[in-house]
Design a protein around this motif. Structure first.
Motif: not given
Length: 127
Positions: A83-88
């Motif tokens: 995991r390298v991040g989040t998207a919204i």
């Protein structure tokens, strides 16, 4: 998300004044079976990229951003997902917030699900 064969632009905002923002394209996104595959030509310095497409039917999110890391075990090639991040969701697509930069330039955006007992498994992701 709808399945489209065309690429979708991945951009970074460059604010030059309070009233003016330029959008630089840094890669492309493609719809996959779980969400989006991102192919980045450049790394966003501020850790934020925007996937712009009104054709993407995004849910409420949030989404997980993962990168594939290939390795070999017992003579067999395998893929581990980091995991390298989040998207919204935003008005025109997704805002991707990177906590780490994918060294390969590849990332996958998938809908965040509740972790299964025994940890997360993303073995069935297609790139």
């Amino acid at each position: 998300m709808s399945k489209e064969s065309n690429s979708i632009g991945v951009f970074v905002p460059v604010e030059v004044s309070e009233e003016k923002t330029f959008w630089n394209r840094i890669g492309a996104a493609f719809v996959n079976s779980k969400g989006l595959s991102l192919l980045l030509d450049a790394v966003p310095i501020n850790g934020r990229a925007v996937v712009i497409s009104e054709e993407i039917a995004v849910g409420e999110g949030p989404y997980r951003v993962l990168t594939p890391v290939e390795y070999e075990k017992d003579g067999e090639k395998k893929t581990r997902w980091t995991r390298v991040g989040t998207a919204i969701p935003n008005k025109k697509g997704l805002t991707v917030l990177f906590n780490a930069h994918p060294v390969s330039g590849k990332a996958v955006v998938i809908l965040a699900e509740e972790p299964k007992e025994g940890g997360e498994s993303t073995d069935d992701l297609a790139f």
